[in-house]
Design an enzyme around this catalytic site. Structure first.
Site, PDB file in Angstrom:
ATOM      1  CD  GLN A   1       1.461   1.455  -5.850  1.00  0.00           C
ATOM      2  OE1 GLN A   1       1.416   0.967  -4.774  1.00  0.00           O
ATOM      3  NE2 GLN A   1       1.337   2.094  -6.173  1.00  0.00           N
TER       4      GLN A   1
ATOM      5  CB  CYS B   1      -3.415   5.146  -7.685  1.00  0.00           C
ATOM      6  SG  CYS B   1      -2.208   3.042  -7.406  1.00  0.00           S
TER       7      CYS B   1
ATOM      8  CG  HIS C   1      -5.328   1.860  -3.042  1.00  0.00           C
ATOM      9  ND1 HIS C   1      -6.432   2.967  -4.221  1.00  0.00           N
ATOM     10  CD2 HIS C   1      -3.915   1.567  -3.214  1.00  0.00           C
ATOM     11  CE1 HIS C   1      -5.758   3.182  -4.471  1.00  0.00           C
ATOM     12  NE2 HIS C   1      -4.246   2.233  -4.459  1.00  0.00           N
ATOM     13  CD  GLU C   2      -1.574   0.298  -0.316  1.00  0.00           C
ATOM     14  OE1 GLU C   2      -0.333  -0.210  -1.532  1.00  0.00           O
ATOM     15  OE2 GLU C   2      -1.821   2.048  -1.224  1.00  0.00           O
TER      16      GLU C   2
ATOM     17  CG  HIS D   1      -2.115  -1.378  -5.180  1.00  0.00           C
ATOM     18  ND1 HIS D   1      -1.687  -1.515  -6.775  1.00  0.00           N
ATOM     19  CD2 HIS D   1      -2.077  -0.733  -4.278  1.00  0.00           C
ATOM     20  CE1 HIS D   1      -1.840  -0.092  -6.803  1.00  0.00           C
ATOM     21  NE2 HIS D   1      -2.208   0.753  -6.009  1.00  0.00           N
TER      22      HIS D   1
HETATM   23 NI    NI Z   1      -2.683   2.518  -5.636  1.00  0.00          NI
END
Ligand code: NI
Length: 170
Positions: free
Chosen positions: A50, A92, A134-135, A138
């Protein structure tokens, strides 16, 4: 330093990260910068892709600065156990201003390395369990919108295309 957050549409977000192999001062600085960047962006989790860095590294703080013990560094994390289910909405930092309901496990145990390269296990419930999956998604190049219906996903993508045209999605 504060890194800008990469937004949906950038290929780095849909690419699996490379394993973290060097637990040196550079990595410790990166971890510190990731926490800072996450707080500035008002998030409770941030993955290296990210900020445009394709590494298997995430930071999480579901207490948002309230409890220093909740600052978790996940390098090379693996999910080793999931239990139950929870409903809830999820967003997000890379898909700002959108939220959708996503069913996730109620309890998640991860095994990961901290910034010193030491392996640990941690079990999270509710929001922390949600943050873990969630992480880790990623780091596999997966976004939460892959867990919603194709119809809802296409609607979000269409809205983002419009925002891009208006120059409001960079
Ligand atoms: Ni996210």
């Amino acid at each position: 330093m504060i890194y800008p957050i990469v937004k949906f549409g950038d290929p780095v977000l849909e690419m699996p990260g490379k394993p973290v192999t060097e637990f040196d001062d550079k990595l410790k600085q990166l971890v510190e910068d990731m926490f800072e960047s996450m707080y500035v962006a008002q998030g409770v989790g941030l993955a290296a892709p990210q900020i445009g860095i394709s590494l298997r590294l995430s930071v999480i703080d579901v207490s948002f600065k309230e409890d220093p013990g909740m600052k978790l560094v996940l390098a090379n994390p693996k999910i080793i156990k999931v239990e139950g289910k929870q409903a809830g909405t999820e967003g997000c930092l890379s898909i700002p201003d959108f939220r959708e309901s996503v069913t996730r496990p109620k309890r998640v145990t991860v095994r990961a390395q901290n910034e010193n390269g030491e392996w640990y296990e941690y079990t999270g419930e509710d929001l922390l369990a949600r943050a873990f999956v969630h992480e880790i998604d990623h780091l596999d190049g997966k976004l939460y919108i892959s867990h919603i219906s194709a119809l809802k996903r296409d609607l979000i993508k269409r809205k983002i295309r419009k925002l891009k045209k208006l120059g409001e999605w960079k």
